[in-house]
Motif scaffolding. Sequence first.
Motif, PDB file in Angstrom:
ATOM      1  N   TRP A  59       1.027  -1.371   0.043  1.00  0.00           N
ATOM      2  CA  TRP A  59      -0.030   0.028  -0.111  1.00  0.00           C
ATOM      3  C   TRP A  59       0.796   1.242  -0.052  1.00  0.00           C
ATOM      4  CZ3 TRP A  59       0.201   4.063   3.510  1.00  0.00           C
ATOM      5  CH2 TRP A  59      -1.052   5.135   3.407  1.00  0.00           C
ATOM      6  N   SER A 101      -1.478  -1.770   8.279  1.00  0.00           N
ATOM      7  CA  SER A 101      -2.523  -2.348   7.495  1.00  0.00           C
ATOM      8  C   SER A 101      -2.050  -2.199   5.969  1.00  0.00           C
ATOM      9  CB  SER A 101      -3.744  -1.633   7.831  1.00  0.00           C
ATOM     10  OG  SER A 101      -4.830  -1.915   6.714  1.00  0.00           O
ATOM     11  N   ASP A 103      -4.496  -1.947   3.882  1.00  0.00           N
ATOM     12  CA  ASP A 103      -5.577  -1.312   3.320  1.00  0.00           C
ATOM     13  C   ASP A 103      -5.451   0.265   3.782  1.00  0.00           C
ATOM     14  OD1 ASP A 103      -7.573  -4.009   4.666  1.00  0.00           O
ATOM     15  OD2 ASP A 103      -6.990  -3.401   2.651  1.00  0.00           O
ATOM     16  N   TYR A 104      -4.948   0.763   4.784  1.00  0.00           N
ATOM     17  CA  TYR A 104      -4.856   2.058   4.877  1.00  0.00           C
ATOM     18  C   TYR A 104      -3.522   2.644   5.497  1.00  0.00           C
ATOM     19  CZ  TYR A 104      -6.007   0.535   9.817  1.00  0.00           C
ATOM     20  OH  TYR A 104      -6.075  -0.187  10.908  1.00  0.00           O
TER      21      TYR A 104
END
Length: 121
Positions: A59, A101, A103-104
Motif C-alpha cells: 500500500w 495495514s 488497506d490504509y
Amino acid sequence: QVQLVESGGGSVQPGGSLRLSCVVSGNILRDYNIGWFRQAPGKEREGVSCMSSSDSSIWYRNSVKGRFTASRDLAKNTAYLQMNGLKPEDSAVYYCATPCSTDYGMGYDYWGQGTQVIVPS
C-alpha cells in the motif's frame, strides 16, 4: 524485543533521490507487515507505505505513488524505501514501523528512532 533502526535520511534538492534503510530484529520481516510513516513538525503522522509479509503486496499513500518504492531483503533483515522525485512536502522524519495495514497504512505498535529527510523549497 522488537528493534527497528532507520538510516539513510539527509538533505536533497527537489527532484533528487534518497534510499532509506531499516534493519529489523528477529523474524519481523518474515512474519509481520512492515511499513513507513512520516511526521513533519506541527503535522500529524501519516502513513507512507505498508508491505505485506505474506504476498509482498504494498500500500502507498496517494501522494507518493509512482515516486516511492518499498522493498525488503529477508536475508539482510532490512526494509527499504526508495524515494525518487522528492518534493519539499516530503520533508519529515521518516520511521519504519510494524505491523501495519495494507488497506490504509497505519496500525503500528513498534517503530524506530526515525531518520530526517529535508527537501528545501
